[in-house]
Design a protein around this motif. Sequence first.
Motif, PDB file in Angstrom:
ATOM      1  N   LYS A 384      53.889  12.127  32.271  1.00 52.42           N
ATOM      2  CA  LYS A 384      52.676  12.404  32.361  1.00 52.42           C
ATOM      3  C   LYS A 384      53.322  10.454  31.986  1.00 52.42           C
ATOM      4  CE  LYS A 384      47.502  12.763  32.401  1.00 52.42           C
ATOM      5  NZ  LYS A 384      47.240  13.938  31.894  1.00 52.42           N
ATOM      6  N   THR A 385      52.631  10.350  31.004  1.00 52.80           N
ATOM      7  CA  THR A 385      53.085   8.480  30.974  1.00 52.80           C
ATOM      8  C   THR A 385      54.124   8.193  29.814  1.00 52.80           C
ATOM      9  OG1 THR A 385      51.977   8.783  29.040  1.00 52.80           O
ATOM     10  CG2 THR A 385      50.088   8.363  30.703  1.00 52.80           C
ATOM     11  N   VAL A 399      56.769   9.911  24.420  1.00 51.81           N
ATOM     12  CA  VAL A 399      56.286  10.628  26.500  1.00 51.81           C
ATOM     13  C   VAL A 399      55.433  12.039  25.876  1.00 51.81           C
ATOM     14  CG1 VAL A 399      57.376  11.856  28.344  1.00 51.81           C
ATOM     15  CG2 VAL A 399      58.808   9.850  26.565  1.00 51.81           C
ATOM     16  N   VAL A 400      54.844  11.316  27.590  1.00 50.97           N
ATOM     17  CA  VAL A 400      53.371  13.001  27.396  1.00 50.97           C
ATOM     18  C   VAL A 400      53.740  13.466  28.606  1.00 50.97           C
ATOM     19  CG1 VAL A 400      51.129  12.936  27.415  1.00 50.97           C
ATOM     20  CG2 VAL A 400      50.995  11.615  26.438  1.00 50.97           C
ATOM     21  N   SER A 401      54.141  15.318  28.647  1.00 47.33           N
ATOM     22  CA  SER A 401      54.424  15.795  29.835  1.00 47.33           C
ATOM     23  C   SER A 401      53.264  16.553  30.004  1.00 47.33           C
ATOM     24  CB  SER A 401      55.436  16.412  29.304  1.00 47.33           C
ATOM     25  OG  SER A 401      54.434  17.636  28.384  1.00 47.33           O
ATOM     26  N   HIS A 402      53.627  16.506  31.538  1.00 50.72           N
ATOM     27  CA  HIS A 402      52.413  17.174  32.202  1.00 50.72           C
ATOM     28  C   HIS A 402      52.777  18.575  32.050  1.00 50.72           C
ATOM     29  CE1 HIS A 402      50.857  14.420  35.616  1.00 50.72           C
ATOM     30  NE2 HIS A 402      51.868  14.428  35.553  1.00 50.72           N
ATOM     31  N   GLN A 403      52.146  19.493  32.085  1.00 53.60           N
ATOM     32  CA  GLN A 403      52.139  20.653  32.014  1.00 53.60           C
ATOM     33  C   GLN A 403      53.568  21.844  31.807  1.00 53.60           C
ATOM     34  OE1 GLN A 403      48.957  23.591  33.196  1.00 53.60           O
ATOM     35  NE2 GLN A 403      47.988  23.664  31.283  1.00 53.60           N
ATOM     36  N   ALA A 404      53.980  22.188  31.955  1.00 59.76           N
ATOM     37  CA  ALA A 404      55.270  23.682  31.570  1.00 59.76           C
ATOM     38  C   ALA A 404      55.154  24.554  31.030  1.00 59.76           C
ATOM     39  CB  ALA A 404      56.123  22.293  31.186  1.00 59.76           C
ATOM     40  N   THR A 405      55.653  25.376  30.712  1.00 56.52           N
ATOM     41  CA  THR A 405      56.407  26.083  29.424  1.00 56.52           C
ATOM     42  C   THR A 405      56.641  25.389  28.751  1.00 56.52           C
ATOM     43  OG1 THR A 405      58.859  26.996  30.453  1.00 56.52           O
ATOM     44  CG2 THR A 405      56.614  28.174  31.728  1.00 56.52           C
ATOM     45  N   ASP A 406      55.862  26.412  27.611  1.00 51.23           N
ATOM     46  CA  ASP A 406      56.682  25.888  25.869  1.00 51.23           C
ATOM     47  C   ASP A 406      58.194  26.240  26.136  1.00 51.23           C
ATOM     48  OD1 ASP A 406      55.052  25.531  23.187  1.00 51.23           O
ATOM     49  OD2 ASP A 406      56.920  25.998  22.764  1.00 51.23           O
ATOM     50  N   ALA A 407      59.084  26.977  26.240  1.00 53.34           N
ATOM     51  CA  ALA A 407      60.050  27.160  26.079  1.00 53.34           C
ATOM     52  C   ALA A 407      60.919  25.716  26.436  1.00 53.34           C
ATOM     53  CB  ALA A 407      60.665  28.484  26.845  1.00 53.34           C
ATOM     54  N   MET A 419      71.050  13.429  22.053  1.00 57.14           N
ATOM     55  CA  MET A 419      71.638  13.028  23.454  1.00 57.14           C
ATOM     56  C   MET A 419      72.009  11.384  22.347  1.00 57.14           C
ATOM     57  SD  MET A 419      68.121  13.115  25.385  1.00 57.14           S
ATOM     58  CE  MET A 419      69.654  11.020  26.616  1.00 57.14           C
ATOM     59  N   ASP A 420      73.084  10.796  22.381  1.00 54.30           N
ATOM     60  CA  ASP A 420      73.466   9.826  21.800  1.00 54.30           C
ATOM     61  C   ASP A 420      72.760   8.525  22.091  1.00 54.30           C
ATOM     62  OD1 ASP A 420      76.585  11.009  20.754  1.00 54.30           O
ATOM     63  OD2 ASP A 420      76.974   9.873  23.006  1.00 54.30           O
ATOM     64  N   ILE A 421      72.369   8.103  22.342  1.00 57.71           N
ATOM     65  CA  ILE A 421      71.032   7.409  22.840  1.00 57.71           C
ATOM     66  C   ILE A 421      69.676   7.205  21.637  1.00 57.71           C
ATOM     67  CG2 ILE A 421      71.908   5.832  24.873  1.00 57.71           C
ATOM     68  CD1 ILE A 421      68.944   7.678  25.638  1.00 57.71           C
ATOM     69  N   VAL A 422      69.204   9.102  21.041  1.00 57.76           N
ATOM     70  CA  VAL A 422      68.716   9.438  20.384  1.00 57.76           C
ATOM     71  C   VAL A 422      69.160   9.236  19.006  1.00 57.76           C
ATOM     72  CG1 VAL A 422      66.361  10.602  19.886  1.00 57.76           C
ATOM     73  CG2 VAL A 422      67.073  10.715  22.174  1.00 57.76           C
ATOM     74  N   ARG A 423      67.821   7.944  18.178  1.00 62.39           N
ATOM     75  CA  ARG A 423      68.694   8.181  16.396  1.00 62.39           C
ATOM     76  C   ARG A 423      67.826   9.170  15.792  1.00 62.39           C
ATOM     77  NH1 ARG A 423      67.135   3.191  17.274  1.00 62.39           N
ATOM     78  NH2 ARG A 423      64.622   2.740  16.193  1.00 62.39           N
ATOM     79  N   ALA A 424      66.278   9.670  16.676  1.00 66.84           N
ATOM     80  CA  ALA A 424      65.632  10.951  16.746  1.00 66.84           C
ATOM     81  C   ALA A 424      64.336  11.445  16.969  1.00 66.84           C
ATOM     82  CB  ALA A 424      64.714  10.347  14.569  1.00 66.84           C
ATOM     83  N   VAL A 425      63.760  12.024  16.479  1.00 69.70           N
ATOM     84  CA  VAL A 425      63.021  12.767  18.033  1.00 69.70           C
ATOM     85  C   VAL A 425      61.879  12.602  16.499  1.00 69.70           C
ATOM     86  CG1 VAL A 425      61.890  14.396  18.934  1.00 69.70           C
ATOM     87  CG2 VAL A 425      64.105  14.063  19.538  1.00 69.70           C
ATOM     88  N   SER A 426      60.789  11.793  16.700  1.00 65.69           N
ATOM     89  CA  SER A 426      60.069  11.863  14.936  1.00 65.69           C
ATOM     90  C   SER A 426      58.696  12.813  15.470  1.00 65.69           C
ATOM     91  CB  SER A 426      60.239  10.176  14.670  1.00 65.69           C
ATOM     92  OG  SER A 426      59.249   9.614  15.834  1.00 65.69           O
ATOM     93  N   SER A 427      58.580  13.281  15.915  1.00 68.02           N
ATOM     94  CA  SER A 427      57.343  13.450  16.245  1.00 68.02           C
ATOM     95  C   SER A 427      57.418  14.718  18.179  1.00 68.02           C
ATOM     96  CB  SER A 427      55.966  12.518  16.357  1.00 68.02           C
ATOM     97  OG  SER A 427      54.710  13.746  16.752  1.00 68.02           O
ATOM     98  N   VAL A 428      56.268  15.707  17.455  1.00 64.53           N
ATOM     99  CA  VAL A 428      56.571  16.344  18.501  1.00 64.53           C
ATOM    100  C   VAL A 428      54.964  17.358  18.497  1.00 64.53           C
ATOM    101  CG1 VAL A 428      57.278  18.915  20.022  1.00 64.53           C
ATOM    102  CG2 VAL A 428      58.840  17.333  19.265  1.00 64.53           C
ATOM    103  N   MET A 429      53.993  16.474  19.353  1.00 64.06           N
ATOM    104  CA  MET A 429      52.705  17.427  19.059  1.00 64.06           C
ATOM    105  C   MET A 429      52.642  17.768  20.771  1.00 64.06           C
ATOM    106  SD  MET A 429      50.224  17.738  17.174  1.00 64.06           S
ATOM    107  CE  MET A 429      50.515  16.624  15.145  1.00 64.06           C
ATOM    108  N   ARG A 430      51.869  19.080  20.538  1.00 65.13           N
ATOM    109  CA  ARG A 430      51.362  18.995  21.826  1.00 65.13           C
ATOM    110  C   ARG A 430      49.702  18.208  21.867  1.00 65.13           C
ATOM    111  NH1 ARG A 430      53.539  24.044  19.143  1.00 65.13           N
ATOM    112  NH2 ARG A 430      55.312  25.012  20.887  1.00 65.13           N
ATOM    113  N   VAL A 431      49.404  18.668  23.697  1.00 60.39           N
ATOM    114  CA  VAL A 431      48.338  17.657  23.651  1.00 60.39           C
ATOM    115  C   VAL A 431      47.501  18.488  24.654  1.00 60.39           C
ATOM    116  CG1 VAL A 431      47.342  16.394  25.162  1.00 60.39           C
ATOM    117  CG2 VAL A 431      49.583  15.867  24.169  1.00 60.39           C
ATOM    118  N   GLU A 432      45.962  18.681  24.254  1.00 63.22           N
ATOM    119  CA  GLU A 432      45.252  19.145  24.571  1.00 63.22           C
ATOM    120  C   GLU A 432      44.288  18.916  25.159  1.00 63.22           C
ATOM    121  OE1 GLU A 432      45.934  22.793  25.044  1.00 63.22           O
ATOM    122  OE2 GLU A 432      47.692  23.347  24.177  1.00 63.22           O
ATOM    123  N   GLY A 433      43.157  19.860  25.522  1.00 66.80           N
ATOM    124  CA  GLY A 433      42.185  19.003  26.671  1.00 66.80           C
ATOM    125  C   GLY A 433      41.784  17.880  27.516  1.00 66.80           C
ATOM    126  N   GLU A 434      43.268  17.440  28.197  1.00 69.65           N
ATOM    127  CA  GLU A 434      43.110  17.278  29.559  1.00 69.65           C
ATOM    128  C   GLU A 434      43.659  17.303  30.449  1.00 69.65           C
ATOM    129  OE1 GLU A 434      46.625  14.278  28.640  1.00 69.65           O
ATOM    130  OE2 GLU A 434      45.278  12.933  26.782  1.00 69.65           O
TER     131      GLU A 434
END
Length: 439
Positions: A384-385, A399-407, A419-434
């Motif tokens: 999405k953004t 990165v904010v996703s559009h709706q998909a299954t949690d899996a 991925m080699d270009i990714v040093r870390a995934v520092s935060s994963v948070m679900r988004v609601e209310g949009e």
Amino acid sequence: MSDGEKPLKVAVLGCGSVGSQVVRLLEEQADDLGARIGAPLELVGVAVRRIDAPREVEVPAGLLTTDAMGLATRDDVDLVIEVIGGIEPARSLILAALKHGASVVTANKALLAEDGATLYAAADKAAGGEGRDLYYEAAVAGAIPILRPLRESLAGDRVTRVLGIVNGTTNFILDKMDTSGAGFTEALEEAQELGYAEADPTADVEGFDAAAKAAILASLAFHTRVTAADVYREGISDVTAADVASAREMGSVVKLLAIAELNDGAVSVRVHPAMIPRSHPLASVREAYNAVFVESEAAGQLMFYGPGAGGSPTASAVLGDLVTVARHRLAGTRGAGESSYADREVLPMGETLTRYAVAIDVDDRAGVLAAVATAFAEHGVSIKTVRQEGRGEDAQLVVVSHQATDAQLDATVEALRGMDIVRAVSSVMRVEGESDEHG
């Protein structure tokens, strides 16, 4: 109230913060309650663990007893109020009270979420099959009237989603993190100092309390038996100050949400922290307050707000139920029982549609964004953004996703971590209310 009307006899099981306030209100409002019901109420006993324990209100010594079972099964008791909490002995006491013909009011969310079906069955069989009431408005969101609207006021509508802040402790902690920049541990310590959190806050901060309430809400909203074991649960102990700050930069706030919704005729029920836009009504719910946001086909969007815990607010809900079941008892009728006719499938979390905000620490070089976008696309997740923060070693993509299954989303995050270009995934948070046109 007619002169000489025979009193309805009331037994209270438990005299802690809620039970003591129930006793106080029964005494202080006796005349008003009797007038509303059409017959006086007579408190005939209060079951406690220790007769000599200090209490918030003074209870006449002659009413106190340590024999809870004996009180619950007295032949002359019409109405039993259970405010002990927990699974046992509360379950045995409620079942015995119903078997002996009493109507029951309880505030026991844990028991209802674990074994509500057994309690409902006992209520149906009570009084030789005539049935007795089992009411429990106080089990969810304290004084806020939410269960009765779901069970009665919206009975002619089709509820599609229930989104709620149903735990005051976690809302206080997250609100403090948002307004002051405090970390989780610091905010929890303040909540404990102010009495908003227990010395052992596990049930609250790990989402067990909210999950029990979510199960009850989903059962009523979707006419399907949902237990606490059906509810996906994440607490807030892993939410960091950086997560909250990132949400703020996105115009959002982090809340622990109880979410129950219909997905293609099946039910999904979950409790987890999520970002919601500051424009959403739930975003303005501060400190230890609760709120439940209901969406239905005909009525549209409804919000119920107020104090979600505490002795007096919860006792208010208990007394509201007591008046209702007392009226039914006087009229020889009973209210609505369990409604589980829909018997919908309860989806596992992996099949539930949701949305993620993922903060990715990346190398600051050409092709990074394209590679990240490809990882999302390969797992069937639409973006999405995207927002880039920092440069060089501090480069980060949000990165904010559009709706998909949690899996699908979970698999995307795992792919990013490899991925080699990714040093870390520092935060994963679900988004609601949009709104999500891809959902």
